[in-house]
Design a protein around this motif. Sequence first.
Motif, PDB file in Angstrom:
ATOM      1  N   THR A  26       0.541  -1.682   0.089  1.00 29.68           N
ATOM      2  CA  THR A  26       0.055   0.012   0.038  1.00 29.68           C
ATOM      3  C   THR A  26       0.730   0.932   0.243  1.00 29.68           C
ATOM      4  OG1 THR A  26       0.348   0.494   2.559  1.00 29.68           O
ATOM      5  CG2 THR A  26      -1.222  -1.381   1.533  1.00 29.68           C
ATOM      6  N   LYS A  27       0.644   1.991  -0.299  1.00 28.10           N
ATOM      7  CA  LYS A  27       1.023   3.640  -0.572  1.00 28.10           C
ATOM      8  C   LYS A  27       1.934   4.230   1.039  1.00 28.10           C
ATOM      9  CE  LYS A  27       0.983   8.525  -2.257  1.00 28.10           C
ATOM     10  NZ  LYS A  27       0.232   8.516  -3.545  1.00 28.10           N
ATOM     11  N   ARG A  28       0.899   3.764   2.146  1.00 24.98           N
ATOM     12  CA  ARG A  28       1.058   4.505   3.190  1.00 24.98           C
ATOM     13  C   ARG A  28       2.498   3.157   3.855  1.00 24.98           C
ATOM     14  NH1 ARG A  28      -3.069   2.382   7.493  1.00 24.98           N
ATOM     15  NH2 ARG A  28      -1.463   0.886   7.455  1.00 24.98           N
ATOM     16  N   ASP A  29       2.761   2.131   2.840  1.00 25.30           N
ATOM     17  CA  ASP A  29       3.927   0.680   3.312  1.00 25.30           C
ATOM     18  C   ASP A  29       4.378   1.418   2.933  1.00 25.30           C
ATOM     19  OD1 ASP A  29       0.943  -1.438   3.764  1.00 25.30           O
ATOM     20  OD2 ASP A  29       2.284   0.273   5.449  1.00 25.30           O
ATOM     21  N   ARG A  30       4.971   2.425   2.176  1.00 26.17           N
ATOM     22  CA  ARG A  30       6.441   2.405   1.122  1.00 26.17           C
ATOM     23  C   ARG A  30       7.020   4.101   2.324  1.00 26.17           C
ATOM     24  NH1 ARG A  30       4.577   2.295  -4.486  1.00 26.17           N
ATOM     25  NH2 ARG A  30       2.616   1.734  -4.085  1.00 26.17           N
ATOM     26  N   LEU A  31       8.902   3.448   2.125  1.00 26.31           N
ATOM     27  CA  LEU A  31       9.705   5.167   2.304  1.00 26.31           C
ATOM     28  C   LEU A  31       9.115   5.470   1.362  1.00 26.31           C
ATOM     29  CD1 LEU A  31      10.514   7.023   4.131  1.00 26.31           C
ATOM     30  CD2 LEU A  31      11.963   5.123   4.553  1.00 26.31           C
ATOM     31  N   GLN A  32       9.352   6.049   1.137  1.00 27.19           N
ATOM     32  CA  GLN A  32      10.465   6.848  -0.475  1.00 27.19           C
ATOM     33  C   GLN A  32      10.725   7.923  -0.495  1.00 27.19           C
ATOM     34  OE1 GLN A  32       7.138   7.108  -3.428  1.00 27.19           O
ATOM     35  NE2 GLN A  32       5.930   5.335  -3.323  1.00 27.19           N
ATOM     36  N   PHE A  33      11.877   8.375  -1.162  1.00 23.97           N
ATOM     37  CA  PHE A  33      13.293   8.732  -1.302  1.00 23.97           C
ATOM     38  C   PHE A  33      13.030   9.240  -2.766  1.00 23.97           C
ATOM     39  CE2 PHE A  33      15.456   8.521   2.450  1.00 23.97           C
ATOM     40  CZ  PHE A  33      15.270   7.805   3.036  1.00 23.97           C
ATOM     41  N   SER A  34      13.156  10.978  -2.936  1.00 16.68           N
ATOM     42  CA  SER A  34      13.366  11.221  -4.313  1.00 16.68           C
ATOM     43  C   SER A  34      14.979  11.000  -4.890  1.00 16.68           C
ATOM     44  CB  SER A  34      13.481  13.097  -4.710  1.00 16.68           C
ATOM     45  OG  SER A  34      13.867  13.637  -3.842  1.00 16.68           O
ATOM     46  N   ARG A  35      15.379  10.930  -5.871  1.00 11.12           N
ATOM     47  CA  ARG A  35      16.167  10.133  -6.288  1.00 11.12           C
ATOM     48  C   ARG A  35      17.391  11.229  -6.254  1.00 11.12           C
ATOM     49  NH1 ARG A  35      17.718   7.907 -10.976  1.00 11.12           N
ATOM     50  NH2 ARG A  35      15.809   7.233 -12.103  1.00 11.12           N
ATOM     51  N   SER A  36      17.153  13.060  -6.339  1.00 13.73           N
ATOM     52  CA  SER A  36      18.034  13.644  -5.230  1.00 13.73           C
ATOM     53  C   SER A  36      18.452  13.622  -3.929  1.00 13.73           C
ATOM     54  CB  SER A  36      18.227  15.169  -5.803  1.00 13.73           C
ATOM     55  OG  SER A  36      16.399  15.242  -5.364  1.00 13.73           O
ATOM     56  N   GLY A  57      13.808  15.411   4.581  1.00 16.54           N
ATOM     57  CA  GLY A  57      12.687  16.359   5.175  1.00 16.54           C
ATOM     58  C   GLY A  57      11.348  16.234   3.906  1.00 16.54           C
ATOM     59  N   GLY A  58      10.319  16.624   3.718  1.00 10.58           N
ATOM     60  CA  GLY A  58       9.209  16.638   3.014  1.00 10.58           C
ATOM     61  C   GLY A  58       7.847  16.853   3.494  1.00 10.58           C
ATOM     62  N   SER A  59       7.319  16.327   2.590  1.00  5.64           N
ATOM     63  CA  SER A  59       5.425  16.221   3.710  1.00  5.64           C
ATOM     64  C   SER A  59       5.102  15.093   4.310  1.00  5.64           C
ATOM     65  CB  SER A  59       4.222  16.606   2.236  1.00  5.64           C
ATOM     66  OG  SER A  59       3.881  16.478   2.718  1.00  5.64           O
ATOM     67  N   ARG A  60       4.560  15.548   4.960  1.00 11.02           N
ATOM     68  CA  ARG A  60       3.810  14.436   6.457  1.00 11.02           C
ATOM     69  C   ARG A  60       2.661  13.981   5.777  1.00 11.02           C
ATOM     70  NH1 ARG A  60       5.160  18.118  11.017  1.00 11.02           N
ATOM     71  NH2 ARG A  60       7.082  18.015  11.717  1.00 11.02           N
ATOM     72  N   GLU A  61       2.098  14.430   4.856  1.00 11.62           N
ATOM     73  CA  GLU A  61       0.897  14.797   3.803  1.00 11.62           C
ATOM     74  C   GLU A  61       1.196  12.568   3.302  1.00 11.62           C
ATOM     75  OE1 GLU A  61      -1.091  17.221   2.476  1.00 11.62           O
ATOM     76  OE2 GLU A  61      -1.485  18.571   3.780  1.00 11.62           O
ATOM     77  N   ASP A  62       2.566  12.780   2.499  1.00 10.93           N
ATOM     78  CA  ASP A  62       2.973  12.001   1.285  1.00 10.93           C
ATOM     79  C   ASP A  62       3.938  10.850   1.997  1.00 10.93           C
ATOM     80  OD1 ASP A  62       5.274  12.785   0.818  1.00 10.93           O
ATOM     81  OD2 ASP A  62       3.523  14.157  -1.210  1.00 10.93           O
ATOM     82  N   GLY A  63       4.384  11.717   3.059  1.00 14.67           N
ATOM     83  CA  GLY A  63       5.291  10.794   3.034  1.00 14.67           C
ATOM     84  C   GLY A  63       6.900  10.384   2.609  1.00 14.67           C
ATOM     85  N   ILE A  64       6.912  11.462   1.222  1.00 13.58           N
ATOM     86  CA  ILE A  64       7.660  11.409   0.385  1.00 13.58           C
ATOM     87  C   ILE A  64       8.957  12.056   1.071  1.00 13.58           C
ATOM     88  CG2 ILE A  64       8.619  11.535  -1.933  1.00 13.58           C
ATOM     89  CD1 ILE A  64       5.504  10.267  -3.012  1.00 13.58           C
ATOM     90  N   VAL A  65      10.103  11.570   1.085  1.00 18.22           N
ATOM     91  CA  VAL A  65      11.043  12.182   1.754  1.00 18.22           C
ATOM     92  C   VAL A  65      11.912  13.182   0.065  1.00 18.22           C
ATOM     93  CG1 VAL A  65      13.350  12.415   2.592  1.00 18.22           C
ATOM     94  CG2 VAL A  65      11.996  10.573   3.410  1.00 18.22           C
ATOM     95  N   PRO A  98       9.661  27.200   7.107  1.00 14.55           N
ATOM     96  CA  PRO A  98       9.082  28.849   6.826  1.00 14.55           C
ATOM     97  C   PRO A  98       8.576  28.843   4.692  1.00 14.55           C
ATOM     98  CG  PRO A  98      10.793  29.482   7.317  1.00 14.55           C
ATOM     99  CD  PRO A  98      10.933  28.578   7.273  1.00 14.55           C
ATOM    100  N   ASN A  99       9.036  27.099   4.333  1.00 17.52           N
ATOM    101  CA  ASN A  99       8.540  26.677   3.342  1.00 17.52           C
ATOM    102  C   ASN A  99       7.511  25.636   2.837  1.00 17.52           C
ATOM    103  OD1 ASN A  99       9.963  29.650   1.260  1.00 17.52           O
ATOM    104  ND2 ASN A  99      12.147  28.197   2.323  1.00 17.52           N
ATOM    105  N   GLY A 100       7.380  25.202   3.982  1.00 21.36           N
ATOM    106  CA  GLY A 100       6.744  24.209   4.635  1.00 21.36           C
ATOM    107  C   GLY A 100       7.043  22.813   4.107  1.00 21.36           C
ATOM    108  N   ILE A 101       8.703  22.919   4.452  1.00 19.52           N
ATOM    109  CA  ILE A 101       9.058  21.369   4.347  1.00 19.52           C
ATOM    110  C   ILE A 101       8.646  20.802   6.070  1.00 19.52           C
ATOM    111  CG2 ILE A 101      10.637  20.411   3.905  1.00 19.52           C
ATOM    112  CD1 ILE A 101      12.333  22.825   1.959  1.00 19.52           C
ATOM    113  N   ASP A 102       8.454  19.596   6.211  1.00 21.29           N
ATOM    114  CA  ASP A 102       8.168  18.558   7.463  1.00 21.29           C
ATOM    115  C   ASP A 102       9.671  17.982   7.579  1.00 21.29           C
ATOM    116  OD1 ASP A 102       5.795  20.071   7.448  1.00 21.29           O
ATOM    117  OD2 ASP A 102       5.320  18.503   6.418  1.00 21.29           O
ATOM    118  N   LEU A 103       9.891  17.988   9.044  1.00 21.40           N
ATOM    119  CA  LEU A 103      10.987  17.274   9.551  1.00 21.40           C
ATOM    120  C   LEU A 103      10.808  15.730   8.819  1.00 21.40           C
ATOM    121  CD1 LEU A 103      13.960  15.900  10.834  1.00 21.40           C
ATOM    122  CD2 LEU A 103      11.804  16.494  12.928  1.00 21.40           C
TER     123      LEU A 103
END
Length: 161
Positions: A26-36, A57-65, A98-103
């Motif tokens: 499920t999408k919730r069970d994956r930890l995803q990182f951007s290539r960068s 950092g990223g968004s807590r909504e989708d959990g993508i780093v 300030p830029n909406g990036i979550d820990l």
Amino acid sequence: MEAKILTFVRWKFIGRRLRKHRSVRTKRDRLQFSRSVLEEIRSTIGSRPAEQGGVLGGSREDGIVTHFYFDETALSTGGTYSPDVCTINKFLSEEWNPNGIDLLGFVHSHPGLRQPSRGDLEYARKILTAIPELKRLYLPIVITEPDSGCYELIAFAAVRE
């Protein structure tokens, strides 16, 4: 408010995705990182001796780093990584927040231990207590082979029970 007992969840690295062991896809069970972010981790933590680290950092909504900050001013020995909390907190409050990036978590390297240490668990408990809206804290461990360009990323998360 004190965080309750935590458990560590381990993900298996699959390409650019990390998937939780013993779970349905499920999408919730994956930890995803951007290539960068994976490239930044490889070129900093993955290319140095153990006990280096940084912030995810990223968004807590989708959990993508999607963001990474290398903690170059940390106190590191051959056996411990102690984040530079003052510098990281200043960076978070001036740059990411300030830029909406979550820990989302911290990544650091170990000299051989392939799981979070007791110190990692205590640190995670303190962070989850300080940030009640954070449901899980990603804590990937990097195992490095300095000067070889090879590294292994083993993904874990501290999760509220």
